[in-house]
Design an enzyme around this catalytic site. Structure first.
Site, PDB file in Angstrom:
ATOM      1  N   LYS A  16      20.336 130.316 -18.314  1.00  0.00           N
ATOM      2  CA  LYS A  16      21.132 129.508 -19.221  1.00  0.00           C
ATOM      3  C   LYS A  16      22.040 130.468 -19.967  1.00  0.00           C
ATOM      4  CE  LYS A  16      22.243 125.988 -21.951  1.00  0.00           C
ATOM      5  NZ  LYS A  16      21.195 125.180 -22.628  1.00  0.00           N
ATOM      6  N   LEU A  17      23.280 130.086 -20.170  1.00  0.00           N
ATOM      7  CA  LEU A  17      24.178 130.882 -20.989  1.00  0.00           C
ATOM      8  C   LEU A  17      25.301 130.000 -21.508  1.00  0.00           C
ATOM      9  CD1 LEU A  17      26.591 133.022 -18.824  1.00  0.00           C
ATOM     10  CD2 LEU A  17      24.859 131.621 -17.761  1.00  0.00           C
ATOM     11  N   SER A  18      26.014 130.507 -22.485  1.00  0.00           N
ATOM     12  CA  SER A  18      27.143 129.790 -23.042  1.00  0.00           C
ATOM     13  C   SER A  18      28.313 129.831 -22.061  1.00  0.00           C
ATOM     14  CB  SER A  18      27.574 130.420 -24.366  1.00  0.00           C
ATOM     15  OG  SER A  18      26.521 130.433 -25.302  1.00  0.00           O
ATOM     16  N   THR A  34      29.693 129.528 -27.141  1.00  0.00           N
ATOM     17  CA  THR A  34      30.827 128.613 -27.068  1.00  0.00           C
ATOM     18  C   THR A  34      31.252 128.189 -28.465  1.00  0.00           C
ATOM     19  OG1 THR A  34      30.031 127.850 -24.916  1.00  0.00           O
ATOM     20  CG2 THR A  34      31.660 126.474 -26.011  1.00  0.00           C
ATOM     21  N   ALA A  35      30.313 128.178 -29.410  1.00  0.00           N
ATOM     22  CA  ALA A  35      30.651 127.882 -30.805  1.00  0.00           C
ATOM     23  C   ALA A  35      31.685 128.871 -31.326  1.00  0.00           C
ATOM     24  CB  ALA A  35      29.384 127.932 -31.662  1.00  0.00           C
ATOM     25  N   HIS A  86      22.610 123.585 -32.111  1.00  0.00           N
ATOM     26  CA  HIS A  86      21.208 123.213 -31.895  1.00  0.00           C
ATOM     27  C   HIS A  86      20.717 122.224 -32.963  1.00  0.00           C
ATOM     28  CE1 HIS A  86      21.440 126.120 -28.812  1.00  0.00           C
ATOM     29  NE2 HIS A  86      21.055 127.182 -29.483  1.00  0.00           N
TER      30      HIS A  86
END
Length: 278
Positions: free
Chosen positions: A60-62, A114-115, A153
């Site tokens: 999982k990654l941004s 991504t934020a 989150h």
């Protein structure tokens, strides 16, 4: 049958990821070509850093991090966090701060999240960015050590409890600017893995989601064991928001959204224009 290929897998301890991967990591989904040699649950920015190092086979990654490594990792179709009404929030407290937001000291939940990418696209002039773990940002705001913060989150469900308020929903800004859902996180696999192995893990993630849907409540011990926020309603809200149709498969619209985010990030010179997604 030939020997299975052993692969490493990483994802975050957030409820949406533990919900998605519970059945897979606990043997409820059969695997024929591969086996899991190790499963790592880490904060998404740790996973982003590891992906830049090529540490895990599947992770999982941004999408921001994916922009930097798409020559080495291929995007999988299942397991993504992408949707509408689910983007990061730019929030602030009640203390004194500079009039111009460009002069604010803003906490971001990781350089490659991504934020952070969305904040830079929304307010390119913002340069006073402070990197900290996502679960420290609200506390830092309440203490007045930063002027603003971008939260992700579970924090989006609880920030009002800290006396904080939202300046801009960055996902909403993205949707209004593009008409597309916001791509937040994805599952990527090393391009050195055989295509049939990548296809199997993709299908296995999708099957793991279907298992979770068919067995409501059976994964709660695993989800609860890793969640930052223990309130059952908050955990369920988190799952409901981030696990959706795009988690099972990006589809045409999802892929369009991903390509648009990567195009804009490259145009803003936040990462290089790179290879295609596969």
């Amino acid at each position: 049958m030939s020997e299975k290929m052993a692969v490493t897998l990483g994802f975050s301890p957030c409820p949406n990821d533990t919900y998605i991967f519970n059945a897979l990591v606990h043997g409820q989904v059969p695997l024929t070509r591969l086996s899991l040699a190790g499963v790592q649950l880490e904060d998404v920015e740790t996973l982003n850093d590891w992906a830049l190092q090529g540490r895990l086979d599947i992770s999982k990654l941004s999408f921001h991090a994916f922009g930097h490594i798409r020559d080495q990792y291929a995007l999988l179709q299942a397991g993504s966090a992408l949707g509408r009404g689910c983007g990061p929030l730019l929030i602030t407290g009640k203390g004194d701060k500079p009039i111009d937001i460009a002069d604010w000291k803003i906490a971001i939940p990781g350089t490659y999240t991504t934020a952070a990418l969305l904040l830079r696209l929304y307010q390119p002039a913002c340069r006073h960015l402070v990197v900290m773990r996502f679960d420290r940002i609200m506390e830092a705001l309440a203490e007045g050590t930063v002027d603003g913060g971008v939260i992700i989150h579970e924090s989006r469900f609880t920030y009002r409890q800290f006396g904080l308020h939202c300046i801009q929903d960055l996902g909403e800004w993205w949707e209004q600017a593009t008409g597309l859902p916001i791509p937040l996180g994805c599952i990527a696999a090393k391009k050195t893995l055989p295509i049939d192995v990548r296809e199997e893990i993709d299908a296995a993630i999708q099957a793991s989601i279907h298992w979770a849907e068919a067995h409501p409540g059976e994964g709660w011990d695993y989800i609860r064991a890793h969640a930052q926020e223990m309130n059952p309603q908050v955990m369920q809200s988190h799952i409901d928001l981030y696990v959706n149709q795009y988690s099972k498969g990006l589809g045409e619209e999802g892929l369009h959204a991903v390509r648009e985010l990567l195009r804009r990030g490259a145009e803003a010179r936040l990462f290089p224009a790179g290879a295609d997604l596969a």
